[in-house]
Design an enzyme around this catalytic site. Structure first.
Site, PDB file in Angstrom:
ATOM      1  N   GLY A  98      31.547  37.752  53.715  1.00 11.11           N
ATOM      2  CA  GLY A  98      30.486  38.482  53.128  1.00 11.11           C
ATOM      3  C   GLY A  98      29.402  37.440  52.623  1.00 11.11           C
ATOM      4  O   GLY A  98      28.393  38.114  52.202  1.00 11.11           O
ATOM      5  N   ARG A  99      29.891  36.387  52.625  1.00  9.79           N
ATOM      6  CA  ARG A  99      28.586  35.428  51.720  1.00  9.79           C
ATOM      7  C   ARG A  99      28.975  33.912  52.404  1.00  9.79           C
ATOM      8  O   ARG A  99      28.437  32.685  52.003  1.00  9.79           O
ATOM      9  CB  ARG A  99      28.861  35.218  50.517  1.00  9.79           C
ATOM     10  CG  ARG A  99      30.223  34.912  49.795  1.00  9.79           C
ATOM     11  CD  ARG A  99      30.168  34.440  48.500  1.00  9.79           C
ATOM     12  NE  ARG A  99      31.357  33.936  47.884  1.00  9.79           N
ATOM     13  CZ  ARG A  99      31.558  33.488  46.935  1.00  9.79           C
ATOM     14  NH1 ARG A  99      30.351  33.268  46.237  1.00  9.79           N
ATOM     15  NH2 ARG A  99      32.855  33.379  46.363  1.00  9.79           N
ATOM     16  N   LYS A 119      28.847  28.333  52.377  1.00  8.31           N
ATOM     17  CA  LYS A 119      29.478  29.388  51.551  1.00  8.31           C
ATOM     18  C   LYS A 119      28.284  29.570  50.401  1.00  8.31           C
ATOM     19  O   LYS A 119      28.024  28.927  49.774  1.00  8.31           O
ATOM     20  CB  LYS A 119      30.642  28.675  50.716  1.00  8.31           C
ATOM     21  CG  LYS A 119      31.462  30.043  49.994  1.00  8.31           C
ATOM     22  CD  LYS A 119      32.871  29.390  49.625  1.00  8.31           C
ATOM     23  CE  LYS A 119      33.482  30.387  48.853  1.00  8.31           C
ATOM     24  NZ  LYS A 119      35.008  29.879  48.439  1.00  8.31           N
ATOM     25  N   ARG A 182      31.394  23.854  53.292  1.00  5.43           N
ATOM     26  CA  ARG A 182      32.918  23.519  53.452  1.00  5.43           C
ATOM     27  C   ARG A 182      33.361  23.176  54.992  1.00  5.43           C
ATOM     28  O   ARG A 182      32.617  23.783  55.872  1.00  5.43           O
ATOM     29  CB  ARG A 182      33.551  25.269  53.080  1.00  5.43           C
ATOM     30  CG  ARG A 182      34.934  24.951  53.377  1.00  5.43           C
ATOM     31  CD  ARG A 182      35.649  26.164  52.469  1.00  5.43           C
ATOM     32  NE  ARG A 182      35.625  27.423  52.870  1.00  5.43           N
ATOM     33  CZ  ARG A 182      36.080  28.617  52.282  1.00  5.43           C
ATOM     34  NH1 ARG A 182      36.735  28.258  51.370  1.00  5.43           N
ATOM     35  NH2 ARG A 182      35.821  29.612  53.107  1.00  5.43           N
ATOM     36  N   ARG A 189      42.668  32.896  59.391  1.00  6.30           N
ATOM     37  CA  ARG A 189      43.344  33.199  58.302  1.00  6.30           C
ATOM     38  C   ARG A 189      44.633  34.269  58.723  1.00  6.30           C
ATOM     39  O   ARG A 189      44.178  34.809  59.927  1.00  6.30           O
ATOM     40  CB  ARG A 189      42.663  33.929  57.273  1.00  6.30           C
ATOM     41  CG  ARG A 189      41.309  33.274  56.806  1.00  6.30           C
ATOM     42  CD  ARG A 189      40.085  34.421  56.584  1.00  6.30           C
ATOM     43  NE  ARG A 189      38.859  33.586  56.526  1.00  6.30           N
ATOM     44  CZ  ARG A 189      38.557  32.894  55.273  1.00  6.30           C
ATOM     45  NH1 ARG A 189      39.251  33.439  53.971  1.00  6.30           N
ATOM     46  NH2 ARG A 189      37.477  32.299  55.003  1.00  6.30           N
ATOM     47  N   ASP A 258      44.368  36.948  53.267  1.00  6.51           N
ATOM     48  CA  ASP A 258      42.811  36.360  53.789  1.00  6.51           C
ATOM     49  C   ASP A 258      42.531  35.146  53.319  1.00  6.51           C
ATOM     50  O   ASP A 258      41.411  34.582  53.821  1.00  6.51           O
ATOM     51  CB  ASP A 258      41.686  37.415  53.588  1.00  6.51           C
ATOM     52  CG  ASP A 258      41.550  37.838  52.267  1.00  6.51           C
ATOM     53  OD1 ASP A 258      42.493  38.349  51.503  1.00  6.51           O
ATOM     54  OD2 ASP A 258      40.435  37.571  51.385  1.00  6.51           O
ATOM     55  N   ASP A 268      40.255  28.584  49.995  1.00  2.12           N
ATOM     56  CA  ASP A 268      39.343  29.516  49.163  1.00  2.12           C
ATOM     57  C   ASP A 268      39.788  29.283  47.444  1.00  2.12           C
ATOM     58  O   ASP A 268      40.689  30.071  47.265  1.00  2.12           O
ATOM     59  CB  ASP A 268      39.814  31.087  49.563  1.00  2.12           C
ATOM     60  CG  ASP A 268      38.784  31.534  50.264  1.00  2.12           C
ATOM     61  OD1 ASP A 268      37.659  30.888  50.437  1.00  2.12           O
ATOM     62  OD2 ASP A 268      38.969  32.955  50.763  1.00  2.12           O
TER      63      ASP A 268
HETATM   64  P1  AMP Z   1      37.487  36.078  47.998  1.00  3.07           P
HETATM   65  O1  AMP Z   1      37.950  36.823  46.778  1.00  3.07           O
HETATM   66  O2  AMP Z   1      36.328  34.977  47.768  1.00  3.07           O
HETATM   67  O3  AMP Z   1      38.593  35.615  48.948  1.00  3.07           O
HETATM   68  O4  AMP Z   1      36.530  37.106  48.590  1.00  3.07           O
HETATM   69  C1  AMP Z   1      36.876  38.477  49.024  1.00  3.07           C
HETATM   70  C2  AMP Z   1      36.034  39.000  50.106  1.00  3.07           C
HETATM   71  O5  AMP Z   1      34.744  39.279  49.303  1.00  3.07           O
HETATM   72  C3  AMP Z   1      35.284  38.220  51.253  1.00  3.07           C
HETATM   73  O6  AMP Z   1      35.309  39.011  52.452  1.00  3.07           O
HETATM   74  C4  AMP Z   1      34.106  37.492  50.815  1.00  3.07           C
HETATM   75  O7  AMP Z   1      33.361  37.268  51.914  1.00  3.07           O
HETATM   76  C5  AMP Z   1      33.667  38.808  49.998  1.00  3.07           C
HETATM   77  N1  AMP Z   1      32.754  38.125  48.773  1.00  3.07           N
HETATM   78  C6  AMP Z   1      33.126  37.492  47.979  1.00  3.07           C
HETATM   79  N2  AMP Z   1      31.936  37.311  47.158  1.00  3.07           N
HETATM   80  C7  AMP Z   1      30.847  37.953  47.615  1.00  3.07           C
HETATM   81  C8  AMP Z   1      29.560  38.024  47.498  1.00  3.07           C
HETATM   82  N3  AMP Z   1      28.852  37.422  46.444  1.00  3.07           N
HETATM   83  N4  AMP Z   1      28.732  38.712  48.356  1.00  3.07           N
HETATM   84  C9  AMP Z   1      29.238  39.421  49.253  1.00  3.07           C
HETATM   85  N5  AMP Z   1      30.731  39.102  49.454  1.00  3.07           N
HETATM   86  C10 AMP Z   1      31.335  38.569  48.862  1.00  3.07           C
HETATM   87 MG    MG Z   2      38.682  34.729  50.555  1.00  2.00          MG
END
Ligand code: AMP
Ligand code: MG
Length: 492
Positions: A98-99, A119, A182, A189, A258, A268
């Protein structure tokens, strides 16, 4: 994005291949990074750049800031956002980058293939909620802790650079935006397999497994059933990784499927932190109210995650479902024994034991109970055991600890190895310094105010965790009591 506008210098050393983006299109979408207003390099990893065959001279400054912010693409990159799914705190969701944007795979001089990922590089089709951005503090935190893990000898993704964007990101407060580069053996995953298994396409899992076998498990690709052999090998690597987390007091904090890498790297870095006083119930993450990912729960959670992986592989393990389930169950049940063995071997080394006795588990557990009872610092107690420092340590004030110490001394005396050998083994296995939460916070606070020297110094110290250096003594102190109810936040 107009690539021609920023021709990348060929001397930067880029040597990209893009094997993941040649995989079936369901696994990703093409996605360029969003441009940022004012890219500025705040930290660059010279040693890592060198091992990747990249020119630090070329990339550590302004030219690098342009690349590592996503404002220009390095030669040969094919930027993509990867699709995946995952169980988040036990609940299944379709996810994806997502980012984060994968630029491609750098082929290093040593023959290695490394994902280069930005990232915080902007919105993708997978950013359902969120701005696709990252804040400076959490990106520096990932840099510090991942590099500390590497120096400790624990398999992990690495951090090549952090660039500030000159743009605000909006969380509870307004923060500075940043992009982390990164580096990973790959970003495949457990959740990538879950994603493939959800598709209306019987061949997706097989495509992904065949790719993973070739990229990460070539050693078992020739096995009679390579899929069984790969699952076995994944379980083995995770058992080994989890043991290393437990040996150093590392708490990942958000072990969703994930966030579990198929190749056995720690990945992560969100609300992760190192435990100070030994306590299996330790939880730092503000979002983990139930303690699902508490220190002591990590091994069974890893096994639970591996069960989710095994489910996706069932059709490949055996033609008949019942037989496939039995194979999977047998492999999964081996996790506990494998973990136990890795853990025990590592703990023996941490106590200077060079041979095995049946009573070793009891000896180790007695020490853990004693540390728990008196809230002794895990890292310092173990490190101090390797020298006379133990007699000046808080542990020594405890009668039951001194009794344990006698038992341990007798155990050491029974083994063939000399005391000297035992002590030198202990110094190699018990770090003097870990990223203490209050030290990390102090480094981030200074960095947020524009002073990166505190972080630079911390990184220097953490790069040599097993060395005795009197100048590093302040970094060995656990948090003052006022800072002991430490909480980490997810930091997206
Ligand atoms: P994480 O908890 O960092 O493993 O992220 C879980 C999901 O949320 C993943 O699909 C990330 O890409 C998405 N995500 C986390 N932060 C953001 C953000 N600021 N904008 C969009 N997607 C995000
Ligand atoms: Mg993640």
């Amino acid at each position: 994005m107009n690539k021609a506008a920023h021709p990348a210098a060929p001397s930067a050393g880029w040597n990209f291949d893009n094997s993941y983006s040649r995989l079936a299109p369901v696994f990703f979408t093409a996605q360029d990074p969003a441009k940022v207003r004012e890219p500025r390099m705040v930290i660059f990893n010279h040693a890592l750049a060198q091992s990747l065959g990249l020119s630090a001279e070329n990339l550590s400054g302004e030219a690098g800031a342009i690349i590592f912010s996503g404002n220009a693409l390095p030669q040969g990159a094919t930027p993509i956002a990867q699709a995946y799914a995952g169980h988040q705190f036990g609940h299944f969701n379709m996810l994806g980058d997502g980012r984060a944007i994968l630029l491609g795979e750098q082929l290093a001089p040593d023959g290695g293939r490394f994902d280069i990922q930005l990232k915080g590089a902007g919105i993708t089709p997978f950013s359902r909620r969120g701005d696709g951005r990252a804040a400076l503090g959490p990106m520096l935190r990932e840099y510090i802790i991942s590099e500390a893990m590497h120096a400790l000898g624990i398999p992990t993704t690495r951090s090549l650079a952090v660039v500030t964007t000159g743009e605000p990101v909006y969380r509870e407060t307004v923060l500075q935006g940043a992009v982390l580069t990164r580096v990973a053996d790959s970003h495949i995953r457990v959740g990538t397999f879950q994603y493939a298994a959800m598709l209306d396409d019987n061949s997706a899992v097989k495509t992904l497994v065949d790719y993973t076998l070739q990229r990460h498990y070539a050693g078992v690709a020739q096995a009679e059933n390579p899929y069984i052999a790969m699952l076995d090998a994944v379980i083995d690597r995770q058992a080994s990784l989890l043991a290393q987390w437990m040996h150093t007091g590392f708490i990942h904090g958000v072990m969703n499927t994930d966030n579990m890498s198929i190749c056995g790297e720690t990945i992560d870095y969100g609300p992760c932190a190192f435990m100070d006083a030994y306590d299996p119930g330790t939880v730092f993450s503000s979002i983990d109210a139930q303690g699902r990912y508490a220190f002591g729960n990590q091994p069974p959670i890893a096994q639970w995650n591996l069960a989710r992986l095994a489910e996706t592989l069932l059709p490949l393990l055996h033609d008949e479902q019942q037989a496939a389930v039995e194979i999977a169950q047998e492999l999964l049940s081996s996790f506990a024994a494998k973990f136990r063995q890795y853990w025990l071997n590592g703990m023996r080394a941490k106590l200077g034991l060079t041979n095995a006795e049946d009573t070793d588990t009891g000896l180790i557990e007695a020490l853990c109970k004693c540390m728990l009872r008196h809230r002794l610092d895990y890292t310092n107690t173990l490190r101090d055991l390797a020298s006379d420092a133990i007699r000046q340590s808080p542990a020594w004030q405890q009668e039951d600890f001194r009794a344990w110490h006698d038992d341990w001394q007798q155990r050491l005396a029974r083994q063939p190895a000399t005391m000297e050998t035992a002590m030198s083994l202990m110094l190699q296995r018990n770090p003097a310094v870990i990223p203490r939460n209050h030290q990390v916070e102090a480094a981030l606070e200074a960095a947020n105010a524009g002073d990166f020297s505190v972080m630079q110094k911390l990184l220097e110290v953490l790069a040599e965790p097993y060395r005795d250096n009197p100048a590093h003594a302040p970094y060995r102190l656990p948090a003052p009591p006022s800072a002991q109810r430490y909480q980490t936040f997810c930091g997206t």
